[in-house]
Write a protein that holds these residues in place. Structure first.
Motif, mmCIF file in Angstrom:
data_model
loop_
_atom_site.group_PDB
_atom_site.id
_atom_site.type_symbol
_atom_site.label_atom_id
_atom_site.label_comp_id
_atom_site.label_asym_id
_atom_site.label_seq_id
_atom_site.Cartn_x
_atom_site.Cartn_y
_atom_site.Cartn_z
ATOM 1 N N ASP A 97 -4.595 20.783 18.726
ATOM 2 C CA ASP A 97 -3.803 21.995 18.543
ATOM 3 C C ASP A 97 -4.631 23.159 19.072
ATOM 4 O OD1 ASP A 97 -2.077 23.975 17.760
ATOM 5 O OD2 ASP A 97 -2.639 23.905 15.631
ATOM 6 N N LEU A 98 -4.507 23.416 20.366
ATOM 7 C CA LEU A 98 -5.358 24.389 21.035
ATOM 8 C C LEU A 98 -4.520 25.447 21.737
ATOM 9 C CD1 LEU A 98 -7.868 21.894 22.692
ATOM 10 C CD2 LEU A 98 -8.337 23.352 20.708
ATOM 11 N N VAL A 127 -10.830 14.738 23.257
ATOM 12 C CA VAL A 127 -10.241 13.433 23.002
ATOM 13 C C VAL A 127 -9.309 13.570 21.809
ATOM 14 C CG1 VAL A 127 -10.711 11.056 22.256
ATOM 15 C CG2 VAL A 127 -12.207 12.157 23.934
ATOM 16 N N ALA A 128 -8.144 12.932 21.891
ATOM 17 C CA ALA A 128 -7.186 12.981 20.794
ATOM 18 C C ALA A 128 -7.585 11.993 19.691
ATOM 19 C CB ALA A 128 -5.783 12.660 21.301
ATOM 20 N N GLY A 129 -7.048 12.268 18.493
ATOM 21 C CA GLY A 129 -7.262 11.382 17.356
ATOM 22 C C GLY A 129 -6.084 10.427 17.217
ATOM 23 N N PRO A 130 -5.935 9.771 16.080
ATOM 24 C CA PRO A 130 -6.748 9.992 14.875
ATOM 25 C C PRO A 130 -8.100 9.289 14.948
ATOM 26 C CG PRO A 130 -5.127 8.277 14.479
ATOM 27 C CD PRO A 130 -4.856 8.805 15.860
ATOM 28 N N CYS A 131 -9.028 9.749 14.051
ATOM 29 C CA CYS A 131 -10.337 9.140 13.947
ATOM 30 C C CYS A 131 -10.327 8.125 12.806
ATOM 31 C CB CYS A 131 -11.398 10.206 13.657
ATOM 32 S SG CYS A 131 -11.481 11.514 14.897
ATOM 33 N N GLY A 132 -11.062 7.061 12.964
ATOM 34 C CA GLY A 132 -11.148 6.065 11.902
ATOM 35 C C GLY A 132 -12.151 4.991 12.235
ATOM 36 N N GLY A 133 -12.351 4.075 11.298
ATOM 37 C CA GLY A 133 -13.280 2.979 11.526
ATOM 38 C C GLY A 133 -14.714 3.424 11.685
ATOM 39 N N THR A 136 -10.926 6.348 18.347
ATOM 40 C CA THR A 136 -10.154 7.513 18.773
ATOM 41 C C THR A 136 -8.955 7.024 19.578
ATOM 42 O OG1 THR A 136 -11.173 7.838 20.951
ATOM 43 C CG2 THR A 136 -12.370 8.719 19.044
ATOM 44 N N ALA A 137 -8.118 7.952 20.033
ATOM 45 C CA ALA A 137 -6.983 7.586 20.881
ATOM 46 C C ALA A 137 -7.444 7.012 22.216
ATOM 47 C CB ALA A 137 -6.090 8.805 21.115
ATOM 48 N N ASP A 138 -8.663 7.315 22.624
ATOM 49 C CA ASP A 138 -9.222 6.790 23.872
ATOM 50 C C ASP A 138 -10.086 5.552 23.646
ATOM 51 O OD1 ASP A 138 -7.977 8.900 25.041
ATOM 52 O OD2 ASP A 138 -9.771 9.785 25.933
ATOM 53 N N LEU A 167 -20.992 16.720 25.236
ATOM 54 C CA LEU A 167 -20.308 17.175 24.022
ATOM 55 C C LEU A 167 -18.820 16.874 24.115
ATOM 56 C CD1 LEU A 167 -20.693 18.768 21.364
ATOM 57 C CD2 LEU A 167 -20.374 20.862 22.676
ATOM 58 N N THR A 168 -18.266 16.310 23.024
ATOM 59 C CA THR A 168 -16.853 15.940 22.996
ATOM 60 C C THR A 168 -16.206 16.482 21.730
ATOM 61 O OG1 THR A 168 -17.347 13.875 24.170
ATOM 62 C CG2 THR A 168 -15.210 14.030 23.063
ATOM 63 N N LEU A 169 -15.090 17.177 21.886
ATOM 64 C CA LEU A 169 -14.309 17.658 20.748
ATOM 65 C C LEU A 169 -13.197 16.646 20.479
ATOM 66 C CD1 LEU A 169 -13.700 19.977 18.708
ATOM 67 C CD2 LEU A 169 -12.187 20.955 20.447
ATOM 68 N N VAL A 170 -13.213 16.057 19.286
ATOM 69 C CA VAL A 170 -12.270 15.002 18.929
ATOM 70 C C VAL A 170 -11.326 15.523 17.855
ATOM 71 C CG1 VAL A 170 -11.996 12.621 18.168
ATOM 72 C CG2 VAL A 170 -14.073 13.299 19.402
ATOM 73 N N SER A 171 -10.032 15.418 18.096
ATOM 74 C CA SER A 171 -9.054 15.857 17.099
ATOM 75 C C SER A 171 -9.050 14.888 15.918
ATOM 76 C CB SER A 171 -7.661 15.918 17.716
ATOM 77 O OG SER A 171 -6.688 16.192 16.729
ATOM 78 N N PRO A 172 -9.013 15.405 14.687
ATOM 79 C CA PRO A 172 -9.000 14.494 13.535
ATOM 80 C C PRO A 172 -7.695 13.723 13.401
ATOM 81 C CG PRO A 172 -8.767 16.773 12.817
ATOM 82 C CD PRO A 172 -9.067 16.823 14.279
#
Length: 302
Positions: A179-180, A196-202, A214-216, A169-174
């Motif tokens: 912000d935790l 994992v940091a965002g932004p998300c796209g594609g 993602t940023a990664d 399970l991975t929590l991805v920032s939009p």
């Protein structure tokens, strides 16, 4: 004048229509065709359907049942609601209808991640690659690779819930870094939930998975849960003067009546568990209360 006008034709509105029609009342049901239940590919936690049931099929069965008892369904969107004395005025653009009581079953709309077009979203939903309700379908992602798009308290809570079904399970920032709070970070660490940091796209469907940037780098998952909140459709209640809570859900009493006498609400637009079974139960209580309120003003006899 109708005895009751129901706004919204999801599980709550249709259940109320069945009850009220069987109480031999004159009712009108407005259906703008956007029930969240229609998104459900297959519901496996609705009692009575051991092999599951498609959301649109369930709605069609309920529409057929309501029509059998004389419920009038109008494919229109209600644009305004107000009360004039003992009468409710319901507007659909330039058409006006009157009723002694009104039941709002307008529901909510889930916020989608930015950058997902309708065609991709609908296909991903139909294949279980995007899901919105871990209470409904967390079982279906057991031991699968899952992402939750979100952050803060809400994203953390959703990820913790889904952790009961899978460890991958991975929590991805939009957007950007997470912000935790310290409490959220500790809870995620304790549960072994990756971040994992965002932004998300594609966003795209790649093989049997949903993939996005993602940023990664680019990542792919068996299922994606957006934990981005929702829009509560309580605007009609506000325009009629009903009290609405801080989360925009309509405030009701134990019998689902709002602060405006004769105005009721049921389903996801009322704070509670966003589940079909819960919405249907609320609708049954509201419909019976409406029937009893009307009986106090005139005999309900054939």
């Amino acid at each position: 004048m109708d005895d009751c006008i129901i706004v919204g034709a999801g599980p709550a509105g249709l259940t109320a229509a069945i009850y009220l029609a069987r109480y031999r009342l004159d009712i009108r049901l407005f259906d703008c065709g956007t029930s969240r239940a229609s998104w459900i590919p297959t519901s496996h936690n609705h009692a009575g359907f051991p092999d599951g049931i498609n959301g649109e099929e369930l709605l069609e069965r309920m529409r057929e049942q309501a029509a059998k008892y004389g419920a009038l369904r109008e494919p229109k969107r209600v644009t305004d609601l107000r009360k004039d004395g003992d009468c409710f005025i319901v507007s659909c653009d330039d058409e006006v209808f009157e009723a002694s009581t009104v039941l709002l079953a307008t529901g909510v709309v889930n916020n989608r991640p930015d950058g997902i077009d309708d065609q991709l979203h609908d296909e991903a939903m139909s294949r279980g690659l995007i899901r919105y309700c871990p209470v409904c379908d967390g079982y279906e992602v057991t031991d699968k690779r899952v992402a939750v798009i979100g952050t803060g308290d809400h994203g953390t809570a959703e990820a913790q819930f889904i952790r009961g079904f899978t460890a991958d399970l991975t929590l991805v920032s939009p957007n950007g870094d997470h912000d935790l709070s310290e409490t959220c970070s500790r809870a995620l660490d304790d549960a072994g939930i990756a971040r994992v940091a965002g932004p998300c796209g594609g966003f795209a469907i790649e093989g049997e998975r949903i993939a996005f940037d993602t940023a990664d780098g680019r990542m792919s998952f068996d299922s994606l849960y957006p934990a981005l909140g929702s829009l509560v459709r309580s605007g009609l209640a506000r325009s009629c003067g009903a009290e609405v809570g801080e989360n925009d859900c309509i405030r009701v009493d134990d019998h689902l009546e709002t602060s405006v006498p004769g105005l009721f609400a049921a389903g996801d637009v009322v704070i509670g568990l966003d589940q079909i079974s819960h919405a249907m139960g609320q609708a049954g209580v509201a419909a019976t209360t409406i029937r009893n309120h009307l009986a106090e003003t005139r005999p309900l006899r054939r």
